[in-house]
Design an enzyme around this catalytic site. Structure first.
Site, PDB file in Angstrom:
ATOM      1  CB  CYS A   1      -0.848   0.073   1.258  1.00  0.00           C
ATOM      2  SG  CYS A   1      -1.613  -1.450   1.651  1.00  0.00           S
TER       3      CYS A   1
ATOM      4  N   GLY B   1      -4.427 -17.675  -5.772  1.00  0.00           N
ATOM      5  CA  GLY B   1      -5.321 -16.521  -5.851  1.00  0.00           C
ATOM      6  C   GLY B   1      -6.258 -16.583  -7.028  1.00  0.00           C
TER       7      GLY B   1
HETATM    8  C1  LIG Z   1      -9.108  -9.477  -7.162  1.00  0.00           C
HETATM    9  C2  LIG Z   1      -7.880  -9.542  -6.303  1.00  0.00           C
HETATM   10  C3  LIG Z   1      -7.883  -8.952  -5.037  1.00  0.00           C
HETATM   11  C4  LIG Z   1      -6.744  -9.025  -4.224  1.00  0.00           C
HETATM   12  N1  LIG Z   1      -6.778  -8.479  -2.968  1.00  0.00           N
HETATM   13  C5  LIG Z   1      -5.688  -8.587  -2.149  1.00  0.00           C
HETATM   14  C6  LIG Z   1      -5.722  -8.082  -0.816  1.00  0.00           C
HETATM   15  O1  LIG Z   1      -6.724  -7.550  -0.345  1.00  0.00           O
HETATM   16  N2  LIG Z   1      -4.600  -8.199  -0.054  1.00  0.00           N
HETATM   17  C7  LIG Z   1      -3.456  -8.806  -0.531  1.00  0.00           C
HETATM   18  O2  LIG Z   1      -2.464  -8.907   0.207  1.00  0.00           O
HETATM   19  N3  LIG Z   1      -3.405  -9.312  -1.788  1.00  0.00           N
HETATM   20  C8  LIG Z   1      -4.487  -9.221  -2.597  1.00  0.00           C
HETATM   21  N4  LIG Z   1      -4.443  -9.753  -3.862  1.00  0.00           N
HETATM   22  C9  LIG Z   1      -3.199 -10.413  -4.328  1.00  0.00           C
HETATM   23  C10 LIG Z   1      -3.278 -11.926  -4.182  1.00  0.00           C
HETATM   24  O3  LIG Z   1      -3.474 -12.313  -2.843  1.00  0.00           O
HETATM   25  C11 LIG Z   1      -2.012 -12.605  -4.747  1.00  0.00           C
HETATM   26  O4  LIG Z   1      -0.890 -12.172  -4.030  1.00  0.00           O
HETATM   27  C12 LIG Z   1      -1.797 -12.287  -6.219  1.00  0.00           C
HETATM   28  O5  LIG Z   1      -3.025 -12.252  -6.918  1.00  0.00           O
HETATM   29  C13 LIG Z   1      -0.869 -13.304  -6.904  1.00  0.00           C
HETATM   30  O6  LIG Z   1      -1.402 -14.620  -6.826  1.00  0.00           O
HETATM   31  P1  LIG Z   1      -2.251 -15.293  -8.028  1.00  0.00           P
HETATM   32  O7  LIG Z   1      -1.437 -15.105  -9.276  1.00  0.00           O
HETATM   33  O8  LIG Z   1      -2.401 -16.731  -7.620  1.00  0.00           O
HETATM   34  O9  LIG Z   1      -3.541 -14.562  -8.100  1.00  0.00           O
HETATM   35  C14 LIG Z   1      -5.574  -9.684  -4.694  1.00  0.00           C
HETATM   36  C15 LIG Z   1      -5.583 -10.271  -5.966  1.00  0.00           C
HETATM   37  C16 LIG Z   1      -6.711 -10.218  -6.761  1.00  0.00           C
HETATM   38  C17 LIG Z   1      -6.678 -10.879  -8.122  1.00  0.00           C
END
Ligand SMILES: Cc1cc2nc3c(=O)[nH]c(=O)nc-3n(C[C@H](O)[C@H](O)[C@H](O)COP(=O)(O)O)c2cc1C
Length: 303
Positions: free
Chosen positions: A131, A266
């Protein structure tokens, strides 16, 4: 029987599969698809001191083998999560969860961590440092080692659970930031969050996302996440939760061989809500074929 149990700073997980923050809500929406109690744990939606509506829409865009989001931390605020959501979670999920917190100042991180004290169904605290810091010109806490260490120290001081710091990949040297967090008292590292990207609508010649930029996630980012986990594993002694682009059982095994003790999944939950169940069920057979009796044997196995 293959052993799938792993240990994160004293928190024993029946298997290393954890849905990632922001892609699993507070778990409730997924109980219609499968018994989520089979999960090692799950990560709650990033929670801030105050409730947030998030960014304007459109805030999701597709891309090849991935997606962009600029949700902007929409959440009901930490006090609502403490007083209502975590209590409700214990009615449908019997294991401890990983509570993800965010903040726009050190004080906000501290406030969130303090608010989570004394809650039995929290196993770990995951601190999202991607953030912007409103007091320091909006630069993300996660892009500067000193700032990352300051947040870590502040949260560790007030938290009553092991603190895992979730790193941003939008940096030149993620290893120095991981090391700074370890030195500041982090119990573990989570890597990675999303990669900054954008898309343009060629008909109206404007960015697709109202926020212009967003975070790229999904299978497209897997090799980047894997490389970062591999590098961090070489540099720190604390456990790593590998995150980024995982979409199959073999991706989980690869990520653990790079150095992850557990993994988070995710975006793939948005394509296949049963992806975590499928992988948990598939893991024993896949490990058996690789002649692995205990999943802990493969952690860091590629080094
Ligand atoms: C729609 C969305 C919302 C997310 N919200 C958060 C969040 O609130 N806090 C956080 O630490 N990461 C958040 N992420 C990041 C995921 O937790 C993760 O680190 C990232 O998407 C990579 O993993 P992936 O490729 O498996 O999605 C978000 C990702 C997506 C796609």
């Amino acid at each position: 029987m293959v052993n799938l149990k792993v240990n994160l700073s004293g928190l024993e997980l029946s298997n290393p599969i954890i849905p990632a923050s922001g892609c699993f809500g507070f778990g409730k929406e997924f109980i219609q698809y499968y018994d989520i109690n089979i999960l090692g744990s799950f990560c709650t939606k990033g929670t801030t001191k105050e409730a947030r509506f998030g960014n304007d829409t459109p805030r999701i865009a597709e891309s090849s083998c991935g997606m962009l989001n600029s949700v902007g931390l929409q959440n009901p605020g930490i006090l609502h999560v403490v007083r209502q959501v975590l209590k409700e979670i214990s009615s449908y999920y019997s294991k401890p969860v990983i509570a993800n917190i965010s903040g726009f100042s050190i004080e906000e991180y501290e406030y969130c961590a303090k608010s989570l004290r004394g809650i039995d169904n929290i196993g770990l605290i995951e601190v999202n440092i991607s953030c912007p810091n409103v007091h320091e010109g909006g630069m993300s806490f996660g892009t500067n080692a000193d700032m990352a260490a300051k947040v870590t120290k502040a949260v560790v001081k007030v938290a009553d659970k092991p603190v895992y710091i979730k790193l941003s990949p939008n940096v030149t040297d993620i290893v120095s930031i991981a090391k700074a967090c370890e030195e500041a008292g982090a119990a573990g590292i989570c890597a990675i969050n999303t990669l900054l990207g954008m898309r343009i609508d060629i008909k109206n010649r404007k960015p697709v996302l109202a926020n212009i930029t967003g975070g790229l996630s999904g299978p497209a980012v897997f090799p980047v996440a894997l490389r970062m986990v591999y590098q961090i594993y070489k540099a720190v002694k604390i456990p790593i939760i590998g995150i980024g682009g995982i979409s199959s059982t073999d991706d989980v095994i690869e990520m653990m061989m790079a150095g992850a003790t557990a993994v988070q999944i995710g975006s793939m939950n948005l394509i296949d809500p049963c992806i975590c169940k499928t992988i948990i069920e598939d893991l024993p057979e896949r490990l058996n074929r690789l002649k692995v009796k205990d999943i802990n044997e493969i952690i860091g196995g590629a080094h």
